[in-house]
Design a protein around this motif. Structure first.
Motif, PDB file in Angstrom:
ATOM      1  N   ARG A 162      35.808  43.447  39.681  1.00  0.00           N
ATOM      2  CA  ARG A 162      34.680  43.138  40.340  1.00  0.00           C
ATOM      3  C   ARG A 162      34.686  41.676  40.657  1.00  0.00           C
ATOM      4  O   ARG A 162      34.018  41.362  41.611  1.00  0.00           O
ATOM      5  CB  ARG A 162      33.648  43.212  38.997  1.00  0.00           C
ATOM      6  N   THR A 163      35.426  40.891  40.120  1.00  0.00           N
ATOM      7  CA  THR A 163      35.776  39.432  40.475  1.00  0.00           C
ATOM      8  C   THR A 163      36.189  39.511  41.888  1.00  0.00           C
ATOM      9  O   THR A 163      35.984  38.618  42.781  1.00  0.00           O
ATOM     10  CB  THR A 163      36.580  38.613  39.633  1.00  0.00           C
ATOM     11  N   MET A 164      37.296  40.431  42.150  1.00  0.00           N
ATOM     12  CA  MET A 164      37.626  40.554  43.581  1.00  0.00           C
ATOM     13  C   MET A 164      36.726  41.088  44.461  1.00  0.00           C
ATOM     14  O   MET A 164      36.720  40.599  45.655  1.00  0.00           O
ATOM     15  CB  MET A 164      38.930  41.320  43.563  1.00  0.00           C
ATOM     16  N   ASP A 165      35.873  42.038  44.096  1.00  0.00           N
ATOM     17  CA  ASP A 165      35.015  42.503  45.117  1.00  0.00           C
ATOM     18  C   ASP A 165      33.934  41.465  45.509  1.00  0.00           C
ATOM     19  O   ASP A 165      33.418  41.595  46.525  1.00  0.00           O
ATOM     20  CB  ASP A 165      34.257  43.851  44.335  1.00  0.00           C
ATOM     21  N   GLU A 166      33.577  40.618  44.497  1.00  0.00           N
ATOM     22  CA  GLU A 166      32.373  39.723  44.745  1.00  0.00           C
ATOM     23  C   GLU A 166      33.060  38.341  45.133  1.00  0.00           C
ATOM     24  O   GLU A 166      32.248  37.318  45.239  1.00  0.00           O
ATOM     25  CB  GLU A 166      31.498  39.611  43.444  1.00  0.00           C
ATOM     26  N   ARG A 167      34.375  38.173  45.127  1.00  0.00           N
ATOM     27  CA  ARG A 167      34.935  36.801  45.221  1.00  0.00           C
ATOM     28  C   ARG A 167      34.333  35.877  44.479  1.00  0.00           C
ATOM     29  O   ARG A 167      33.831  34.601  45.067  1.00  0.00           O
ATOM     30  CB  ARG A 167      34.778  36.587  46.800  1.00  0.00           C
ATOM     31  N   GLY A 168      34.207  36.143  43.148  1.00  0.00           N
ATOM     32  CA  GLY A 168      33.617  35.134  42.283  1.00  0.00           C
ATOM     33  C   GLY A 168      34.655  34.617  41.351  1.00  0.00           C
ATOM     34  O   GLY A 168      35.921  34.439  41.783  1.00  0.00           O
ATOM     35  N   LYS A 169      34.369  33.936  40.217  1.00  0.00           N
ATOM     36  CA  LYS A 169      34.971  33.024  39.466  1.00  0.00           C
ATOM     37  C   LYS A 169      35.869  34.084  38.573  1.00  0.00           C
ATOM     38  O   LYS A 169      35.439  35.100  38.277  1.00  0.00           O
ATOM     39  CB  LYS A 169      34.326  31.839  38.725  1.00  0.00           C
ATOM     40  N   PRO A 170      36.772  33.541  38.141  1.00  0.00           N
ATOM     41  CA  PRO A 170      37.886  34.475  36.954  1.00  0.00           C
ATOM     42  C   PRO A 170      36.609  34.778  35.997  1.00  0.00           C
ATOM     43  O   PRO A 170      36.005  33.944  35.356  1.00  0.00           O
ATOM     44  CB  PRO A 170      38.794  33.351  36.453  1.00  0.00           C
ATOM     45  N   PRO A 171      36.848  36.041  35.431  1.00  0.00           N
ATOM     46  CA  PRO A 171      36.016  36.558  34.312  1.00  0.00           C
ATOM     47  C   PRO A 171      36.393  35.860  32.895  1.00  0.00           C
ATOM     48  O   PRO A 171      37.109  36.600  32.113  1.00  0.00           O
ATOM     49  CB  PRO A 171      36.141  38.005  34.347  1.00  0.00           C
ATOM     50  N   TYR A 172      36.176  34.780  32.729  1.00  0.00           N
ATOM     51  CA  TYR A 172      36.342  34.244  31.306  1.00  0.00           C
ATOM     52  C   TYR A 172      36.021  35.017  30.213  1.00  0.00           C
ATOM     53  O   TYR A 172      36.347  35.126  29.226  1.00  0.00           O
ATOM     54  CB  TYR A 172      35.932  32.867  31.252  1.00  0.00           C
ATOM     55  N   ALA A 173      34.712  35.661  30.258  1.00  0.00           N
ATOM     56  CA  ALA A 173      34.141  36.596  29.389  1.00  0.00           C
ATOM     57  C   ALA A 173      34.808  37.727  28.911  1.00  0.00           C
ATOM     58  O   ALA A 173      34.783  38.260  27.836  1.00  0.00           O
ATOM     59  CB  ALA A 173      32.690  36.984  29.730  1.00  0.00           C
ATOM     60  N   ALA A 174      35.908  38.313  29.736  1.00  0.00           N
ATOM     61  CA  ALA A 174      36.660  39.140  29.469  1.00  0.00           C
ATOM     62  C   ALA A 174      37.890  38.848  28.752  1.00  0.00           C
ATOM     63  O   ALA A 174      38.663  39.846  28.255  1.00  0.00           O
ATOM     64  CB  ALA A 174      37.056  40.144  30.771  1.00  0.00           C
TER      65      ALA A 174
END
Length: 482
Positions: A162-174
Motif C-alpha cells: 500500500r505504501t508503494m501504491d500510494e507513494r507514501g511514507k514507510p508504514p511505521y504502524a506495521a
C-alpha cells in the motif's frame, strides 16, 4: 427501470462487502471438516513437546533437551511462541484445539488477503486470485508454526504494498507485526527482505536522482527499527540466523520432502497456474519492474523448495493487484466496509463449526504415530533407539529420546546424510558401525526401510513387533553387533 437497478445493487452490496468474511469462514469450515489433514506432519508432535518443555521450565531452551545423539548441543527454539500456543491449546482441548488454532490462522490470513485485494479489484478477479492462492498453499496447510504467521505475513506485505501504491511514507504502524513474526516463525528474514523492493520502487518513482538521498534517509530509520523488531526475541539476533543454518544443510535438504524442488513429472496445480500466468503475460499483461522482480523472487523460492509455495501464494497477489486493476477493463474495486451484523453472522457460523469439530475430534496421521509399537515393546525402557526420521517427533512427544527428528538445524547435513545412507543400506558398513557407535539397543523403523530386512537376518537382533506403521527390533541380550 433505474429505481429497479438501484434496488438490485442495494441488495447485492452486502454480499460484495462481506466477501472477506465469507472467504474466511468458508475456509475455516472447510479446514475443520478435514481437520485430520492438518495433523499429517510428524513435526507437530515435537513442536507441542517443545511448548510443553517451555511451560514446565519457565524458560526457552538453549541446548537440546530431547535427543540422545545431540543432547546438550547448542539449539534454540526460534519458533518458541508458536510452540507455546500449540502446547497451550493442546492442553486445553487436545488435537481438536490444535486443529482449531491452525485453521483459524489460515482462515484469517485468507480473509485478510481477500480484503486487501478487493481494495483494488472487482469480486471475480479477487476471488480468482484467492482461489489460486488457496490451491497453491493447500499442500502445506499443516498444524505447524508457519501457518500461525500467515496473517502477519499478509498484513506486513499489504502495508508495504500500500505504501508503494500510494507513494507514501514507510508504514511505521506495521513494525510491531515483526515482533510477533520473529517469535512465531523464522521466516521473518523474508519480512525484512520485502523492505528492499519498497525502497527501490520509491527511488525509481523519483524523477530526479538528486532526490534519492532524501528517499534513502526516509527509509533508513524504518529499516533499522524493523531489524530491531525482528531481533526482539529471547535469543536476540540468533533467531534471524537459525533459518540460514537449515538452508546450509546442503544435499541433506533433498531427503526432506518439503525442502525438495517442485516436481513436474506429474501435472499439478503449481504447473497449471504457472502456465496460466505465462498465458496471461502473452496476452499483454505487464507489471512494473520492481513488482516483477518480487514475483520472480517468490517464484524462484517456490521452485527451489516446495515449502515456499505458500510464500508465493500469499504475497504475489498483493504485488499483482494494482497492476491488474489498471489493465482489467471495467474493473471496480469490490471492497466496502461490511456491517457489523455480517461479522456477527460469520462468528456464529464459525462457532457452530467449532462445536461440530469437538464432536468429531481429529487424530494425527497414523503413519507418523508408532504408539502401538512403543506400548507393545516397552520401548521407553529399551535403551538407545534408532528410529525412523518420521517417528522422531512422536518419540519426543512420548518422552523417549530419539536418534533423529525433524530439527535439521540441530543435527546438521553430515549427520543426516550418514543416517540416510545407513538405514537405506547404501552404505552398509556405516549402518553396522552406527549400531555399535551409539550402543543402539532397539530400532523403530518403517516397514519400508531397507534396514528392516537386514535386521531380520542378523543373529544379534530379533524382530519383536511389526504392524503397518512400524517394525521394532531389539538386540539379543547384551551381545555387541559384530
Amino acid at each position: 427501470m433505474s429505481e429497479h437497478l438501484l434496488r438490485v445493487e442495494a441488495r447485492a452490496f452486502p454480499t460484495r462487502a462481506a466477501m472477506p468474511w465469507l472467504v474466511a469462514v468458508g475456509i475455516y469450515v472447510l479446514l475443520l471438516a478435514f481437520g485430520a489433514r492438518l495433523l499429517n506432519d510428524p513435526d507437530t508432535y515435537w513442536h507441542i513437546a517443545v511448548g510443553r518443555w517451555i511451560t514446565e521450565n519457565h524458560a526457552v531452551p538453549t541446548t537440546d533437551p530431547f535427543s540422545f545423539t545431540m543432547h546438550g548441543a547448542h539449539w534454540i527454539a526460534f519458533e518458541w511462541l508458536s510452540e507455546l500456543l500449540y502446547a497451550a491449546v493442546f492442553a486445553l482441548a487436545g488435537w481438536t484445539g490444535v486443529v482449531i488454532l491452525a485453521a483459524a490462522a489460515i482462515a484469517v490470513a485468507f480473509g485478510l488477503l481477500t480484503r486487501l485485494l478487493s481494495r483494488e479489484l472487482a469480486p471475480v478477479p479477487t476471488l480468482l486470485l484467492v482461489l489460486a492462492a488457496l490451491a497453491l498453499a493447500a499442500p502445506h496447510m499443516l498444524a505447524r508454526p508457519h501457518v500461525l504467521v500467515l496473517p502477519i505475513m499478509v498484513a506486513w506485505g499489504g502495508a508495504l504494498v500500500r505504501t508503494m501504491d500510494e507513494r507514501g511514507k514507510p508504514p511505521y504502524a506495521a513494525l510491531p507485526l515483526l515482533i510477533f513474526w520473529a517469535n512465531l516463525h523464522g521466516s521473518v528474514v523474508l519480512g525484512l527482505g520485502l523492505i528492499g523492493p519498497a525502497v527501490l520502487e520509491a527511488l525509481l518513482n523519483e524523477p530526479s536522482r538528486h532526490a534519492w538521498p532524501r528517499v534513502i534517509l526516509r527509509w533508513i530509520p524504518f529499516a533499522a527499527l524493523a531489524v530491531l523488531a525482528s531481533c526482539s526475541t529471547p535469543y536476540g539476533p540468533s533467531s534471524l540466523l537459525a533459518p540460514l543454518t537449515t538452508l546450509g544443510l546442503g544435499d541433506a535438504l533433498k531427503t526432506i520432502v518439503e525442502w525438495r524442488p517442485q516436481d513436474f513429472s506429474h501435472f499439478g496445480v503449481f504447473e497449471l497456474l504457472l502456465l496460466a500466468s505465462i498465458f496471461a503475460l502473452s496476452r499483454g499483461l505487464t507489471l512494473p519492474l520492481v513488482r516483477t522482480l518480487v514475483v520472480l523472487g517468490l517464484l524462484h523460492f517456490a521452485l527451489a523448495q516446495t515449502r515456499n509455495t505458500d510464500l508465493l501464494a500469499m504475497l504475489a497477489p498483493l504485488y499483482l493487484a494494482a497492476a491488474l486493476a489498471r489493465q482489467l477493463p471495467g474493473n471496480k474495486p469490490a471492497f466496502a466496509g461490511a456491517p457489523a451484523s455480517q461479522g456477527m453472522i460469520a462468528a456464529a457460523v464459525a462457532a457452530i463449526a467449532t462445536g461440530v469439530a469437538f464432536a468429531h475430534p481429529p487424530l494425527p496421521n497414523a503413519r507418523n504415530t508408532p504408539q502401538a509399537a512403543i506400548a507393545a515393546t516397552e520401548l521407553a525402557k529399551a535403551g538407545p533407539v534408532l528410529n525412523d526420521y518420521a517417528f522422531g517427533g512422536y518419540l519426543i512427544y512420548s518422552g523417549i529420546a530419539p536418534f533423529i527428528d525433524g530439527r535439521g538445524e540441530l543435527y546438521g547435513g553430515d549427520f543426516i546424510n550418514r543416517y540416510n545412507r545407513a538405514v537405506s543400506l547404501s552404505d552398509l558398513p556405516e549402518f553396522v558401525k552406527l549400531l555399535d557407535r551409539y550402543d543402539i539397543r532397539a530400532t523403530l523403523l518403517s516397514p519400508r526401510t531397507p534396514a528392516v530386512a537386514l535386521l531380520d537376518r542378523m543373529p544379534g537382533w530379533k524382530r519383536v513387533y511389526s504392524d503397518d506403521v512400524a517394525v521394532v527390533h531389539k538386540r539379543r541380550g547384551n551381545s555387541p553387533m559384530r
